[in-house]
Write a protein that holds these residues in place. Sequence first.
Motif, PDB file in Angstrom:
ATOM      1  N   LEU A  61      12.110 -41.504  39.813  1.00 26.30           N
ATOM      2  CA  LEU A  61      11.348 -41.395  41.053  1.00 26.30           C
ATOM      3  C   LEU A  61      12.065 -40.503  42.055  1.00 26.30           C
ATOM      4  CD1 LEU A  61      10.097 -45.064  41.393  1.00 26.30           C
ATOM      5  CD2 LEU A  61       8.788 -43.029  40.751  1.00 26.30           C
ATOM      6  N   ALA A  62      13.416 -40.447  41.953  1.00 30.76           N
ATOM      7  CA  ALA A  62      14.188 -39.598  42.862  1.00 30.76           C
ATOM      8  C   ALA A  62      14.130 -38.134  42.434  1.00 30.76           C
ATOM      9  CB  ALA A  62      15.631 -40.069  42.924  1.00 30.76           C
ATOM     10  N   GLY A  63      13.399 -37.843  41.369  1.00 27.45           N
ATOM     11  CA  GLY A  63      13.198 -36.455  40.989  1.00 27.45           C
ATOM     12  C   GLY A  63      14.166 -35.930  39.952  1.00 27.45           C
ATOM     13  N   ILE A  64      14.908 -36.821  39.316  1.00 29.23           N
ATOM     14  CA  ILE A  64      15.817 -36.364  38.260  1.00 29.23           C
ATOM     15  C   ILE A  64      15.035 -36.267  36.955  1.00 29.23           C
ATOM     16  CG2 ILE A  64      17.879 -36.928  36.930  1.00 29.23           C
ATOM     17  CD1 ILE A  64      18.905 -38.458  39.351  1.00 29.23           C
ATOM     18  N   ASN A  65      15.216 -35.174  36.243  1.00 26.90           N
ATOM     19  CA  ASN A  65      14.594 -35.031  34.929  1.00 26.90           C
ATOM     20  C   ASN A  65      15.424 -35.851  33.942  1.00 26.90           C
ATOM     21  OD1 ASN A  65      13.593 -34.281  32.462  1.00 26.90           O
ATOM     22  ND2 ASN A  65      13.324 -32.124  33.027  1.00 26.90           N
ATOM     23  N   VAL A  66      15.042 -37.122  33.816  1.00 27.19           N
ATOM     24  CA  VAL A  66      15.863 -38.071  33.063  1.00 27.19           C
ATOM     25  C   VAL A  66      16.008 -37.650  31.606  1.00 27.19           C
ATOM     26  CG1 VAL A  66      15.999 -40.444  32.246  1.00 27.19           C
ATOM     27  CG2 VAL A  66      15.338 -39.975  34.602  1.00 27.19           C
ATOM     28  N   LYS A  67      14.901 -37.181  31.020  1.00 29.76           N
ATOM     29  CA  LYS A  67      14.954 -36.836  29.594  1.00 29.76           C
ATOM     30  C   LYS A  67      15.929 -35.697  29.336  1.00 29.76           C
ATOM     31  CE  LYS A  67      10.541 -38.610  28.157  1.00 29.76           C
ATOM     32  NZ  LYS A  67       9.184 -38.348  27.727  1.00 29.76           N
ATOM     33  N   ARG A  68      15.793 -34.635  30.155  1.00 24.86           N
ATOM     34  CA  ARG A  68      16.683 -33.495  29.946  1.00 24.86           C
ATOM     35  C   ARG A  68      18.132 -33.900  30.200  1.00 24.86           C
ATOM     36  NH1 ARG A  68      16.147 -28.431  33.669  1.00 24.86           N
ATOM     37  NH2 ARG A  68      17.685 -29.640  34.821  1.00 24.86           N
ATOM     38  N   HIS A  69      18.324 -34.740  31.216  1.00 21.51           N
ATOM     39  CA  HIS A  69      19.685 -35.155  31.530  1.00 21.51           C
ATOM     40  C   HIS A  69      20.298 -35.949  30.376  1.00 21.51           C
ATOM     41  CE1 HIS A  69      22.892 -35.529  34.457  1.00 21.51           C
ATOM     42  NE2 HIS A  69      23.131 -36.690  33.899  1.00 21.51           N
ATOM     43  N   THR A  70      19.493 -36.857  29.785  1.00 21.65           N
ATOM     44  CA  THR A  70      19.985 -37.642  28.650  1.00 21.65           C
ATOM     45  C   THR A  70      20.380 -36.719  27.505  1.00 21.65           C
ATOM     46  OG1 THR A  70      18.455 -39.368  29.308  1.00 21.65           O
ATOM     47  CG2 THR A  70      19.414 -39.560  27.123  1.00 21.65           C
ATOM     48  N   LEU A  71      19.527 -35.722  27.242  1.00 20.84           N
ATOM     49  CA  LEU A  71      19.821 -34.779  26.169  1.00 20.84           C
ATOM     50  C   LEU A  71      21.158 -34.086  26.429  1.00 20.84           C
ATOM     51  CD1 LEU A  71      17.246 -32.366  24.614  1.00 20.84           C
ATOM     52  CD2 LEU A  71      19.550 -31.611  24.991  1.00 20.84           C
ATOM     53  N   LEU A  72      21.358 -33.651  27.693  1.00 16.10           N
ATOM     54  CA  LEU A  72      22.602 -32.950  28.027  1.00 16.10           C
ATOM     55  C   LEU A  72      23.826 -33.847  27.830  1.00 16.10           C
ATOM     56  CD1 LEU A  72      21.568 -30.892  31.192  1.00 16.10           C
ATOM     57  CD2 LEU A  72      22.063 -30.055  28.897  1.00 16.10           C
ATOM     58  N   LEU A  73      23.676 -35.155  28.125  1.00 17.94           N
ATOM     59  CA  LEU A  73      24.812 -36.068  27.962  1.00 17.94           C
ATOM     60  C   LEU A  73      25.257 -36.129  26.505  1.00 17.94           C
ATOM     61  CD1 LEU A  73      23.908 -39.073  30.278  1.00 17.94           C
ATOM     62  CD2 LEU A  73      25.723 -37.397  30.578  1.00 17.94           C
ATOM     63  N   TYR A  74      24.274 -36.213  25.583  1.00 18.18           N
ATOM     64  CA  TYR A  74      24.654 -36.278  24.167  1.00 18.18           C
ATOM     65  C   TYR A  74      25.213 -34.943  23.688  1.00 18.18           C
ATOM     66  CZ  TYR A  74      22.803 -40.922  23.908  1.00 18.18           C
ATOM     67  OH  TYR A  74      22.619 -42.259  24.114  1.00 18.18           O
ATOM     68  N   ALA A  75      24.690 -33.841  24.241  1.00 15.98           N
ATOM     69  CA  ALA A  75      25.248 -32.533  23.895  1.00 15.98           C
ATOM     70  C   ALA A  75      26.695 -32.444  24.383  1.00 15.98           C
ATOM     71  CB  ALA A  75      24.410 -31.418  24.518  1.00 15.98           C
ATOM     72  N   LEU A  76      26.956 -32.996  25.569  1.00 13.79           N
ATOM     73  CA  LEU A  76      28.322 -32.990  26.103  1.00 13.79           C
ATOM     74  C   LEU A  76      29.253 -33.794  25.204  1.00 13.79           C
ATOM     75  CD1 LEU A  76      30.176 -32.266  28.517  1.00 13.79           C
ATOM     76  CD2 LEU A  76      29.563 -34.463  29.506  1.00 13.79           C
ATOM     77  N   SER A  77      28.774 -34.961  24.756  1.00 12.16           N
ATOM     78  CA  SER A  77      29.566 -35.780  23.843  1.00 12.16           C
ATOM     79  C   SER A  77      29.837 -35.005  22.551  1.00 12.16           C
ATOM     80  CB  SER A  77      28.838 -37.085  23.542  1.00 12.16           C
ATOM     81  OG  SER A  77      29.508 -37.812  22.549  1.00 12.16           O
ATOM     82  N   GLY A  78      28.809 -34.291  22.067  1.00 19.12           N
ATOM     83  CA  GLY A  78      28.980 -33.482  20.863  1.00 19.12           C
ATOM     84  C   GLY A  78      30.012 -32.382  21.067  1.00 19.12           C
ATOM     85  N   LEU A  79      29.979 -31.755  22.255  1.00 16.93           N
ATOM     86  CA  LEU A  79      30.955 -30.699  22.557  1.00 16.93           C
ATOM     87  C   LEU A  79      32.369 -31.264  22.512  1.00 16.93           C
ATOM     88  CD1 LEU A  79      31.789 -27.885  23.639  1.00 16.93           C
ATOM     89  CD2 LEU A  79      31.438 -28.782  25.937  1.00 16.93           C
ATOM     90  N   CYS A  80      32.561 -32.442  23.116  1.00 16.07           N
ATOM     91  CA  CYS A  80      33.884 -33.072  23.093  1.00 16.07           C
ATOM     92  C   CYS A  80      34.318 -33.334  21.648  1.00 16.07           C
ATOM     93  CB  CYS A  80      33.871 -34.384  23.878  1.00 16.07           C
ATOM     94  SG  CYS A  80      33.787 -34.132  25.646  1.00 16.07           S
ATOM     95  N   CYS A  81      33.372 -33.770  20.797  1.00 19.84           N
ATOM     96  CA  CYS A  81      33.697 -34.004  19.390  1.00 19.84           C
ATOM     97  C   CYS A  81      34.095 -32.703  18.708  1.00 19.84           C
ATOM     98  CB  CYS A  81      32.517 -34.619  18.660  1.00 19.84           C
ATOM     99  SG  CYS A  81      32.146 -36.260  19.229  1.00 19.84           S
TER     100      CYS A  81
END
Lengths: 351, 352
Positions: B227-247
């Motif tokens: 509701l605050a205007g965050i694109n939750v889906k895209r953000h979630t995707l980026l979090l897993y990509a970040l975890s993958g980058l760390c791996c």
Amino acid sequence: MKHASDLSRRRLLLGGAALGAGALLTACTSNETDEPSGGAQTVAAGNNANAAPGQKVVIGFSAPAADHGWIAAITNNAKAQAGTYSDVEFKTVEAGADAAAQRAALQTLIAQKPNVIVLLPHDGKELNAFGLEAMQAGIPVVNLDRAFPDALAYRLQIKGDNYGMGVSAAHYIIDQMKAKNVASPVIGEIAGIDSLELTQERSKGFADTLTQAGFRVANRRAAEFTADSGQREAASLLQALPKMDALWNHDDDQGIGVLAAITQANRSEFIMVGGAGSKAAMEAIQADNSVLKATVTYSPSMASSAISLARLIGQNKGMSDLVELQVPKEIILASETITKENASNYLKLGF
Amino acid sequence: MTATTTAPVQEPEKHAAAKQSWWRDDSTEQMRRNLGLVGVLAVLIVIGIITKPELYSDGTWVRNNIFTILELASVIGVVTVGMTFVIIGGGIDLSVGAIIALAGVWSTTLATQDFGPGGMIFCALAVGIGVGVVNGILIAYGRLVAFIATLAMMVAARGLAAQISGKQTQVSTSSFINGLAANDFLGVPVLVYILAAVVAAGWVLLNRTTFGRRTVAVGGNVEAARLAGINVKRHTLLLYALSGLCCGIAAVMLTSQANSAQAAMANLYELDAIAAAIIGGTLLSGGRGTIIGSLLGVLVFSTITNLFAINNLSTEVQNMVKGGIIVAAVLIQQVQFKSLSQFFSKNKITTS
């Protein structure tokens, strides 16, 4: 609208980049070497009486899916050895991920009516019932390495000597220490997966033999048969023993990591003995430019021998050097010590 | 640990007059957690000094030992930074160990090694991000539960790694890659610099950027964040990509440590990373956590491993103690920071 088209262009670029990276990556999965890969441990059909082609034998074979160089070598050796006989038909079934899957696979093998079955079970105890069943159906079972507890479940058992590995490693270390006049050496040990019986047997053989000579293991770490766990445990061990005289590492595959840790710590004041007998370890011993001075064998060549013996069983022949007319019921390989002097003889057995 | 549990008993009384005592102030809560972990570390080192005085009396040995502990923590530390982001964002990533194995194996195939160290590093990072993106798409857009999606990825990625490697150990012949673990720069191992850089980058990303604030918002309350205007889906995707980058980074580090890669490498790293993040104060349900806390969690575990190694104690005992520490750390944090402060404030009201 302008905003939307911007976004789609960016997406297009990103998508293109991802596709490009993907295409590049898929090109990177190849492990093909340029050199022809020999490497399997076979013995050419010699000129004894048994070598002559005889009655046709269908050999069924099953071993667990390889997750380790040693198991991979077992399957390759069996296949290559079968290929050297013109009178052997080799049928292999994938053993799957666990004992239950292997059992199911073996049922399909029985349906193909092989003359002999060569079997490296996931677990000797769990596959014991299958051995009994096959023997009752009149198909002789050659039990490879992981033993069936029930003597009725196999015609021939051929396996390595885990306790003997520890004994051989300890003997080599004791000899070296005596030669160097080290009265109370600091000895380290990097074991394999600690929950396995074979690891316990190896460690027991090592400790028992050292005790007889008045030596003891100063520090023992258990790794997981993988190079990265070997590195981790070796780094800890080296830190715990700032000065060491000898080190035994149970497995040459995890030894890649152990040697890496030793290089990283800049240590060279001790001798190291490996285990199993990989080709890389033998070459390092031959080159004599690292702390690795010897390795004690637990050779996957036993799979080649198992195929040869299975053929003899199928043809109702004995081993030509023995007086008996049939193949013996149990064979335990000796654990041999490979050093710089004899490494060249063993290189063809390395995996 | 005793030092940290006795402290709160006196503190609240001393500051009871002030309405907002330092000890009960919410904004410093995480700092107190971290102080607790530093206390645990100190206790572990003191135990080391008591049990092995002959080793700890040697200055060079102590210095080397600190670097050994840090190097031991480096790979898992990098993974834990990515894991902390995912958990703060309300998810979980069970596939980290498998991603390391896949990235490690993929970057050490003979074809990749032909491209030299640059190609190997690119390959490891690209595979890590790629698998992370697949995780993210499955979870954010495919609406799979994170636990299930990453569990499936854990199995599948290890399978693919075994397929690519032909179940063999692949030795890295690149002296640059192998040198990462063997070489020092200004007396500090290169791997420690990498860990420091990833932790610093993670700290900045979490605390000083909108990405970090959004992560906390998404993890705290998905609906409010949307509701605050965050694109939750895209953000979630980026979090897993970040975890993958760390791996991917961790895969390069682990390959350099072991001079090789294989499908069974980085076994159970997912559990180590989750455990470190949890005892570092990251809330498993999301919305709270710090990078420094996770780093301290990793350091506690690697110090225990080191302590057990120098005392020649078996891995079994070590695993039991590890399990105990996870439970104890979470219990102490709950008791110490919630109930105790509530207990004392209630007491104050009733007695005064």
